[in-house]
Design an enzyme around this catalytic site. Structure first.
Site, PDB file in Angstrom:
ATOM      1  N   GLY A 144      34.636  32.822  43.844  1.00  0.00           N
ATOM      2  CA  GLY A 144      34.762  31.702  42.908  1.00  0.00           C
ATOM      3  C   GLY A 144      34.284  30.387  43.488  1.00  0.00           C
ATOM      4  N   ARG A 165      38.722  53.622  56.303  1.00  0.00           N
ATOM      5  CA  ARG A 165      40.099  53.310  55.947  1.00  0.00           C
ATOM      6  C   ARG A 165      40.811  54.433  55.203  1.00  0.00           C
ATOM      7  NH1 ARG A 165      39.269  46.928  54.337  1.00  0.00           N
ATOM      8  NH2 ARG A 165      39.034  46.286  56.492  1.00  0.00           N
TER       9      ARG A 165
END
Lengths: 248, 241, 637
Positions: free
Chosen positions: C45, C330
């Protein structure tokens, strides 16, 4: 353990506030300070009372949102720790704890323990940046930066903008915050270009926001959760002095 | 367009104007305080040097006093520096104190425990007491109005500064005033010396920690030397011939 | 729902260049006539808002925190990938592209991933130009380290605070534009609704969290950069405020939601210590550069770690994945830890933990070198647990960390609602079914700095939408609905707090839609969520009013959306009848417990379309094809 809390309650920016007493029961020493308040708040809300409002977000000591003065010390005063990382194992059964918002003219209270810190944003908006647009940057390795300089820039850049420095300072001064930004950018060759204009612009805004002056008490350094040194204040002072004779 | 200049500082302003603006800013007033503090500190060092001549006996001391009085240029240079520095130092203190109390309108219910040396927190108080003492000190030894009975003349017709000093400090409560004032001055200097370096942006990772300790040592050392004189008089080490 | 990915054709290394040339431009003098709203001020953003304002657009940026600098990107620790090949170890754009596609189990769009790898190099340049203090070597050049799922060192870092430093760089760029008046900042504002007029996103409804005022903001385009939805699990490494509201409200207005079931469970987090726990803290993956993961070989071995001799330890990752060892990706590492704990070999209270041991590295390199690399992480661990990792191995357990799913976007990052762009973690992303370490920062900044500023211009240049203002009935309607919802939440006056509902929802999700999922559990979950939701709307208690700062009310609104979103997630997890990356279906594993994909049926993106309250959402599919990285068994052995 059981604790007695004295908490600042204030329903809105223009309302009068007061310290109110609460009891925190069955506090687990592994809880964080905010989790202890969560438990108190759950109880308040189940009684239909409004929870104690406090700012918090990441709860891992990096966003800089949590802000409370605990027994006269911002973030509770453990070195390098924010309130969200303060654990209840540092307290004892039967302790009384005073919890207050940051106090400074430039940080008006919004509600309970929540204060408005937008003054910090406005200081950065005046000059806390390098004026480069997106695109057109040279290769990242085109300009080597001595590791020592980069490390110093990083140390200052670690500032989380929480405002504990202002809350601790008897003068409500923001010099550690402003100095940290000046030092961060001043220790990179990219930021060096605008260092004098930056120092001038940020301190002018700092004054306009109503922060106090620096009396070199180093209270800010003592409570800074990122242990930023007052060295950055000296660096800012130096830049400003030089700016009188250099710069534009 | 958005790529306008970011620099908010007015350009083309004459240096003197920009300096004046700077000195009235919060950081600028601290620079004024630091520079005038340095002048006052220098004065204290010179003043102490002169005072310590009292240990060499009445002739040397009186001779020094007369030489000083005889050198109008030096005397007025020093007086001029003080007349400029003291009000500026005072003005800077008042200005930032006003700003500081405005910046913290609400006190903490639980006293602010953020660590700071008492000396550092009480600069305004110690400064004001020292200022009051300074007036008394002038009235005593320079204007001869506080204790005129202590003023004796030398055969040459000049004031016997040595006897005036011994007579003055022989009164225990006058000495007490001097000792207390010096202790406060020690406090003031112990923070002020370190602080003036910081305000002028003089910081070095290698020497600032040393400076902090030196500031304490210099402050208290200087004042111990000043205090030694009334104490020596009271103990009879320095006495009338 | 029409799903046109707008992917360019031709050789993959030329696609983005060609596409950029084909995009329509907005004349510099006309840019200021367009208003763009950016919701969220994290890496994506902030970088987008700053870059768009630099181009000349009028930008409004919104964040619910008190300052844009607090967005949760700030908490990313380890680093950011870039295919710079500064180490001369064989890295290239193609290798980063390859690793990312493989790491995501062939569930991402090849063209997007290639573009991501391509612009990764520009990101580092841009950040350095902004003054981001990356770690450097004594010669003054940038340092790198390794991250999971890669065999090259391509991760740039700033101690354990890389996210913070990158976000501050973007925040400063944004602040500069605010100072210049090019961006209007709305801090402590939360987006409650998206406004769609004539099929185009034309604005949002926000609530000023301080005054409670409901505001309408009109624009020519809306950009959502509102992050992920990991907090649907209540306990996650996300910040307390992270929520799904912005993206979920957009979904209800017609934006397709892509792969909501893909959830990244991070292997190295500090284990849960009690019921009061409000969030979980991540320990950076970078620790696995030097830390060794192990459990005792014997079940229920309660000896202190130092008392257990090497021969009686099981170094699970090194044993199972010899070539990647402790740097296995992960999802793989998380499952290995769960497997060990399920087998009764877990350590610490409740047996939900494995050791991450630095003793060997400290012996090899000395405590100073280790402190230099991980000092702040070690002290963070010690602050929280009271134990020093220099003396005792860390105890870690997987926790929800990141969500690969999100609003579906085409190659231009535009959702199925024209004029609604979605960037960063909020979109369904370039990470496929599993994200590799140090790639989230890369994607957020790639979208914000280097992709959106091009593609948004193309939309504005071609949309030619008529002018509207706040008086339009759609704005009025959306604002009224938002107000009504807040009043409704306040008016329930039941017995339970928002947090108690959120916790209950989270626990359900973690048990049945967490690290391992199965059809039976998911079917139950799809029954349980609506029941809980019903209770929520009957028995919630939100004290206070909507006319000022009311944290319980804010939270209630967010949890209300999680209550609906959770069901969508469970439906997607049930529908995707295969195991891949962050979506592990127990029915689909091989004898060693590894994922078994079903490429014939599921080599695609599931895009869910809102069909109305009480209606099952409609599934649409974007097929995926792989021309460059051919699907294979994802092996790290």
């Amino acid at each position: 353990m059981n604790l007695k809390l004295h908490v600042w309650r204030q329903s809105g920016p223009n309302d009068a506030g007061a310290m109110k007493e609460y009891v925190a029961k069955n506090v687990n020493p592994h809880m964080s300070f905010l989790e202890m308040l969560d438990v108190v708040n759950e109880e308040l809300q189940s009684k239909g009372e409004e929870a104690i409002a406090f700012d918090h977000d990441c709860r891992e000591g990096i966003c800089g949102m949590c802000s409370m003065v605990i027994n006269g010390l911002p973030h509770g005063g453990h070195r390098g720790v924010t309130t969200c990382q303060l654990h209840m194992r540092h307290f004892n059964d039967g302790d009384e704890i005073w919890i207050e918002p940051w106090r400074a003219k430039a940080f008006p209270v919004i509600k309970d323990l929540v204060v408005d810190r937008s003054a910090f944003d406005r200081i950065i908006q005046k000059g806390g940046f390098v004026s480069v647009n997106t695109g057109g940057a040279p290769d990242a390795n085109a300009l080597p930066i001595p590791k020592k300089e980069a490390d110093q820039a990083f140390e200052a850049a670690a500032c989380i903008g929480c405002g504990a420095c202002v809350a601790a300072c008897k003068n409500g001064s923001a010099m550690l915050f402003v100095g940290a930004k000046a030092s961060h950018l001043g220790h990179t060759p990219q930021g060096d270009v605008e260092r004098f204009d930056r120092a001038r612009a940020m301190t002018m805004q700092m004054d306009a926001e109503g922060f106090g002056t620096c009396s070199n008490l180093s209270q800010c350094e003592a409570v800074c959760p990122k242990t930023i040194s007052v060295k950055v204040i000296a660096e800012l002072n130096r830049d400003l002095l030089k700016a009188q004779f250099k710069g534009k | 367009m958005s790529q306008a200049t970011d620099a908010p500082a007015p350009t083309g302003e004459p240096l003197i104007g920009s300096l004046l603006r700077f000195f009235s800013s919060s950081i600028g007033s601290k620079v004024v305080m630091a520079l005038t503090g340095a002048v006052l500190w220098g004065f204290l060092l010179a003043h102490l040097g002169g005072n310590l001549m009292v240990y060499f006996g009445p002739e040397t001391y009186n001779h020094y006093a007369q030489a000083l009085k005889g050198n109008a240029a030096l005397l007025w240079a020093v007086r001029g520096a003080l007349i400029a520095a003291i009000p500026l130092h005072f003005w800077a203190a008042v200005q930032s104190s006003a700003k500081n109390s405005a910046a913290r309108p609400v006190a903490y219910a639980y006293a602010n425990r953020s660590p700071a040396r008492t000396a550092a927190k009480s600069m305004l108080v110690t400064g004001l007491v020292i200022a009051a003492f300074f007036v008394y000190h002038l009235a005593h030894f320079t204007w001869h109005v506080a204790h005129p009975e202590q003023v004796k003349l030398l055969p040459s017709g000049e004031v016997d500064v040595y006897s005036m000093l011994v007579n003055g400090f022989s009164v225990w409560w006058i000495s007490a005033i001097y000792v207390v004032a010096q202790l406060l001055l020690a406090q003031h200097l112990s923070h002020g010396i370190y602080s003036l370096f910081q305000h002028l942006g003089l910081y070095g990772a290698s020497w600032t920690p040393f400076l902090k300790r030196a500031s304490l040592a210099i402050g208290y050392g200087l004042c111990a030397a000043f205090i030694s004189i009334p104490v020596a008089v009271l103990l009879g080490v320095v006495k009338l011939p | 729902m029409k799903l046109d990915s707008k992917t360019p054709s031709g050789p993959i290394e030329q696609r983005w260049t060609k596409h950029k040339f084909d995009l329509k431009l907005v004349n510099p003098a006309n840019k200021r006539k367009y208003r763009v709203l950016v919701v969220g001020t994290g890496l994506a953003g902030s970088s987008a808002a700053a870059s768009l304002a630099e181009l000349g657009y009028q930008v409004d940026a919104f964040c619910f925190q008190d300052s844009p600098r607090r967005a949760h990107s700030i908490a990313a620790q380890g680093g950011i990938n870039a295919a710079k090949n500064y180490r001369n170890d064989g890295d290239s754009v193609f290798r980063l592209f390859y690793d990312t596609v493989k790491g995501g189990e062939w569930r991402a769009r090849e063209s997007n991933v290639y573009r991501l790898a391509e612009v990764s190099v520009n990101i580092i340049d841009q950040c350095v130009a902004q003054g981001v203090p990356f770690a450097r070597e004594y010669g003054g050049l940038l340092d790198n380290r390794s991250f999971g799922g890669a065999q090259v060192s391509r991760t740039f870092y700033a101690q354990g605070q890389t996210g913070q430093q990158l976000l501050i760089g973007a925040y400063q760029a944004l602040s500069r534009q605010v100072g210049l008046g090019a961006v209007k900042l709305h801090a402590r504002h939360e987006m409650l609704e998206l406004v769609v007029i004539d099929g185009r996103a034309r604005g949002i409804i926000t609530r000023d969290l301080v005054t409670g005022k409901i505001e309408s903001h009109v624009a020519d385009a809306v950009v959502l950069a509102s992050g992920g939805y990991g907090n649907v699990f209540y306990l996650s490494t996300n910040a307390k405020g992270c929520n799904v509201t912005a993206t979920y409200r957009a979904y209800r207005k017609g934006a397709g939601f892509g792969n909501p079931c893909y959830t990244q469970i991070h292997p190295t987090c500090i284990p849960v210590s009690g019921d009061y726990q409000s969030k979980l803290t991540l320990m950076s993956e970078s620790l696995r550069n030097d830390g060794r993961v192990w459990v005792p070989k014997a079940k229920g071995d309660a000896r202190a770690p130092a008392q257990i001799p090497d021969a009686e330890r099981d170094y699970i990752l090194e044993r199972k994945y010899p070539s990647y060892g402790n740097l296995a990706p992960r999802d793989v590492s998380s499952r290995a830890a769960k497997e060990a704990c399920d087998a009764g070999k877990g350590v610490g209270p409740g047996g939900r933990g494995v050791y991450l041991d630095f003793a060997d590295a400290i012996k090899r390199l000395g405590p100073n070198k280790i402190g230099e690399r991980y000092g702040n992480l070690f002290s963070m661990y010690q602050t929280i647990t009271g134990d020093s990792p220099y003396e005792k191995p860390m105890r870690i357990y997987p926790a929800v960390h990141y969500t690969m799913g999100g609003l579906w976007v085409d190659y231009n990052l535009e959702s199925t609602i024209p004029g609604l762009f979605v960037i960063g973690e909020a979109n369904f992303s370039d990470h496929g079914a599993n994200r590799l370490g140090a790639s989230a920062l890369m994607q957020g900044l790639a979208d914000g700095y280097f992709v959106l500023p091009y593609t948004l211009g193309n939309y504005l240049a071609t949309a030619k939408a008529p002018k509207v203002d706040e008086s339009h009935p759609e704005f009025k309607k959306a604002a009224d609905e938002s107000t009504a919802k807040l009043k409704k939440l306040l008016g329930i006056k039941g017995k339970r707090t928002v947090d108690s509902f959120h916790r209950e929802l989270g626990l359900l999700m973690w048990e049945k839609c967490g690290m391992a999922r199965n059809a039976k559990g998911l079917n139950e979950l799809i029954q349980q969520i609506p029941a809980l939701r019903e209770e929520f709307w009957k028995n919630l208690n939100v004290p206070g009013s909507d006319g000022n700062l009311n944290l319980a009310l804010e939270k209630a609104g967010r949890v209300a959306d999680f209550m609906e979103f959770a069901e969508l997630m469970a439906r997607d997890a049930l529908d995707r009848d295969e195991s891949c990356g962050g979506h592990f279906r127990e029915e689909h594993q091989d004898e060693e417990g590894e994922c078994v994909r079903n490429d014939d049926k599921y080599m695609n993106v599931s895009v869910w379309e809102y069909a109305g309250d009480g209606q099952a959402p409609k599934k649409n599919v974007e097929p995926l094809s792989f021309e460059y990285v051919h699907p294979a068994k994802r092996s790290y052995k």
